[in-house]
Enzyme design. Sequence first.
Site, PDB file in Angstrom:
ATOM      1  CG  HIS A 213      -1.916  -0.868   1.024  1.00  0.00           C
ATOM      2  ND1 HIS A 213      -3.322  -0.449   0.777  1.00  0.00           N
ATOM      3  CD2 HIS A 213      -2.287  -2.377   1.073  1.00  0.00           C
ATOM      4  CE1 HIS A 213      -4.040  -1.838   0.431  1.00  0.00           C
ATOM      5  NE2 HIS A 213      -3.487  -2.673   0.905  1.00  0.00           N
ATOM      6  CB  CYS A 244      -7.870  -2.996   4.825  1.00  0.00           C
ATOM      7  SG  CYS A 244      -8.726  -4.265   5.736  1.00  0.00           S
TER       8      CYS A 244
HETATM    9  P1  HMG Z   1     -17.700 -13.580  12.458  1.00  0.00           P
HETATM   10  O1  HMG Z   1     -18.689 -12.456  12.959  1.00  0.00           O
HETATM   11  O2  HMG Z   1     -16.795 -13.944  13.461  1.00  0.00           O
HETATM   12  O3  HMG Z   1     -18.268 -14.758  11.639  1.00  0.00           O
HETATM   13  O4  HMG Z   1     -16.884 -12.871  11.333  1.00  0.00           O
HETATM   14  P2  HMG Z   1     -19.534 -15.846  11.961  1.00  0.00           P
HETATM   15  O5  HMG Z   1     -18.897 -17.025  11.435  1.00  0.00           O
HETATM   16  O6  HMG Z   1     -19.902 -15.789  13.671  1.00  0.00           O
HETATM   17  O7  HMG Z   1     -20.793 -15.292  11.458  1.00  0.00           O
HETATM   18  C1  HMG Z   1     -21.459 -14.343  11.486  1.00  0.00           C
HETATM   19  C2  HMG Z   1     -22.500 -13.769  10.291  1.00  0.00           C
HETATM   20  O8  HMG Z   1     -21.635 -13.705   8.979  1.00  0.00           O
HETATM   21  C3  HMG Z   1     -23.317 -15.063  10.128  1.00  0.00           C
HETATM   22  O9  HMG Z   1     -24.668 -14.798   9.709  1.00  0.00           O
HETATM   23  C4  HMG Z   1     -22.413 -16.039   8.868  1.00  0.00           C
HETATM   24  O10 HMG Z   1     -23.594 -16.746   8.280  1.00  0.00           O
HETATM   25  C5  HMG Z   1     -21.902 -14.771   8.238  1.00  0.00           C
HETATM   26  P3  HMG Z   1     -25.855 -14.182  10.413  1.00  0.00           P
HETATM   27  O11 HMG Z   1     -26.155 -15.874  10.897  1.00  0.00           O
HETATM   28  O12 HMG Z   1     -25.476 -13.358  11.529  1.00  0.00           O
HETATM   29  O13 HMG Z   1     -26.800 -13.701   9.474  1.00  0.00           O
HETATM   30  N1  HMG Z   1     -20.863 -15.365   7.563  1.00  0.00           N
HETATM   31  C6  HMG Z   1     -20.606 -15.098   6.065  1.00  0.00           C
HETATM   32  N2  HMG Z   1     -21.355 -14.731   5.135  1.00  0.00           N
HETATM   33  C7  HMG Z   1     -20.949 -14.769   4.051  1.00  0.00           C
HETATM   34  N3  HMG Z   1     -19.688 -15.095   3.846  1.00  0.00           N
HETATM   35  C8  HMG Z   1     -18.941 -15.558   4.504  1.00  0.00           C
HETATM   36  C9  HMG Z   1     -19.195 -15.741   6.077  1.00  0.00           C
HETATM   37  N4  HMG Z   1     -18.903 -15.951   7.094  1.00  0.00           N
HETATM   38  C10 HMG Z   1     -19.699 -15.720   8.190  1.00  0.00           C
HETATM   39  N5  HMG Z   1     -17.766 -16.017   4.145  1.00  0.00           N
HETATM   40  C11 HMG Z   1     -15.792 -13.322   9.294  1.00  0.00           C
HETATM   41  C12 HMG Z   1     -15.915 -13.550  10.603  1.00  0.00           C
HETATM   42  C13 HMG Z   1     -14.431 -13.706   8.845  1.00  0.00           C
HETATM   43  C14 HMG Z   1     -16.692 -13.835   8.295  1.00  0.00           C
HETATM   44  C15 HMG Z   1     -15.701 -11.605   9.115  1.00  0.00           C
HETATM   45  O14 HMG Z   1     -15.107 -11.185   9.998  1.00  0.00           O
HETATM   46  C16 HMG Z   1     -15.417 -11.088   7.711  1.00  0.00           C
HETATM   47  O15 HMG Z   1     -16.165 -11.390   6.897  1.00  0.00           O
HETATM   48  N6  HMG Z   1     -14.255 -10.395   7.604  1.00  0.00           N
HETATM   49  C17 HMG Z   1     -13.597 -10.148   6.446  1.00  0.00           C
HETATM   50  C18 HMG Z   1     -13.001  -8.730   6.617  1.00  0.00           C
HETATM   51  C19 HMG Z   1     -12.376  -8.274   5.232  1.00  0.00           C
HETATM   52  O16 HMG Z   1     -12.825  -8.827   4.185  1.00  0.00           O
HETATM   53  N7  HMG Z   1     -11.386  -7.409   5.076  1.00  0.00           N
HETATM   54  C20 HMG Z   1     -10.731  -6.988   4.023  1.00  0.00           C
HETATM   55  C21 HMG Z   1      -9.738  -7.769   3.332  1.00  0.00           C
HETATM   56  S1  HMG Z   1      -8.318  -8.174   3.828  1.00  0.00           S
HETATM   57  C22 HMG Z   1      -7.271  -6.984   3.331  1.00  0.00           C
HETATM   58  O17 HMG Z   1      -7.969  -5.988   2.750  1.00  0.00           O
HETATM   59  C23 HMG Z   1      -5.736  -6.918   3.488  1.00  0.00           C
HETATM   60  C24 HMG Z   1      -5.291  -7.535   2.101  1.00  0.00           C
HETATM   61  O18 HMG Z   1      -5.456  -6.843   1.099  1.00  0.00           O
HETATM   62  C25 HMG Z   1      -3.537  -7.569   2.429  1.00  0.00           C
HETATM   63  C26 HMG Z   1      -3.066  -6.452   2.846  1.00  0.00           C
HETATM   64  O19 HMG Z   1      -3.213  -5.331   2.394  1.00  0.00           O
HETATM   65  O20 HMG Z   1      -2.328  -6.248   4.058  1.00  0.00           O
HETATM   66  C27 HMG Z   1      -5.600  -9.064   1.841  1.00  0.00           C
HETATM   67 MG    MG Z   2      -4.416  -4.879   0.746  1.00  0.00          MG
END
Ligand code: HMG
Ligand code: MG
Length: 302
Positions: A213, A244
């Site tokens: 970044h 992010c």
């Molecule tokens: P959680 O709340 O611990 O998950 O979140 P959970 O398993 O307890 O589920 C909670 C709710 O989310 C439930 O729905 C699940 O069904 C749903 P409800 O019953 O409440 O209606 N759920 C999902 N829905 C769709 N797809 C799924 C999914 N999983 C659970 N896969 C979780 C944990 C990981 C899901 C959440 O924290 C999350 O989605 N985080 C993603 C964050 C993210 O995308 N961040 C940005 C990307 S990383 C980045 O940018 C860095 C990178 O570029 C590298 C860098 O720059 O360093 C890669």
């Molecule tokens: Mg990134």
Amino acid sequence: MAIFASLPKRVTIVEVAPRDGLQNEAAVISTQAKVRFIDALSDAGFPVVEVTSFVSARSIPQLADAQDVLRAIARKAGVRYPVLVPNMKGFERAREAGATDIAIFTAASETFNRRNINAGILESIERYQPVVRCAKEEHIGVRGYISTSFGCPYEGEIAPTAVLDVAQHLIDMGVDEISIGDTIGVATPNDVIELCEVLLRRIAAGRLALHLHDTRGTALANVLAGMQAGIAIFDSSAGGLGGCPYAPGAAGNLASEDLLYMLEGMGIETGVSLPAVVAASASLAGQLNHPLTSKYFQASQR
Ligand code: HMG
Ligand code: MG
């Protein structure tokens, strides 16, 4: 006379704007516009275009249409289209939509990982074991991201040995490639050389990428340092989009246009057409509520 004798002749660029860029936009971008953007990027010649994320829609509402996007893109032969998955649920949704490459993502900082995916580092490694196992069984390629590899918005500086530990877990699990993330853009070239040297003692250069970044303007200098250390895979983002939502203060990724301009000028091949990337960025720019940060893009519009 070549000044940098040890640089690679060819570099692989992983285009991440449709995922890292669009996850961070306030404006609502239609599914159709995302698909057009992705198709324009693969037409531009990127060998890898990261398409979207199969994460919770509550965490990243911008990418809630992941399945529709992945199903609608025009896949080009020879191009890989990875998608982010944070758990088994994400893997299953991705597989249903026809994913052939996935990226799992963890971090070198405990606090960031908890904020980002609600799991500690080792907990996330455990959570990914079945995901990687199923992916391997189905010949789906797996990339592993390590965020906050140089610094964390909550914990500050990160030691290279902490990154190596996480990288070793990912390698043991069977990931094909590891992308080292400077999530908040704090690294300088010395840091890059130091971390790459530590990682390269255990991991082949062909399995390591840098994901930079450009928060503090050091990303291009860090690419040069990375190439000198032996790295030849770099992530970048059309227009310089990116960030992010769980990393306060993180700015956009290294802009693909700026990276391409530098590499072309240095005679390093990428297979990507710079004018075609500018056109792809320009087609999206009107739908965003801010100007694109890529320096090359800005210069090309004057
Ligand atoms: P959680 O709340 O611990 O998950 O979140 P959970 O398993 O307890 O589920 C909670 C709710 O989310 C439930 O729905 C699940 O069904 C749903 P409800 O019953 O409440 O209606 N759920 C999902 N829905 C769709 N797809 C799924 C999914 N999983 C659970 N896969 C979780 C944990 C990981 C899901 C959440 O924290 C999350 O989605 N985080 C993603 C964050 C993210 O995308 N961040 C940005 C990307 S990383 C980045 O940018 C860095 C990178 O570029 C590298 C860098 O720059 O360093 C890669
Ligand atoms: Mg990134």
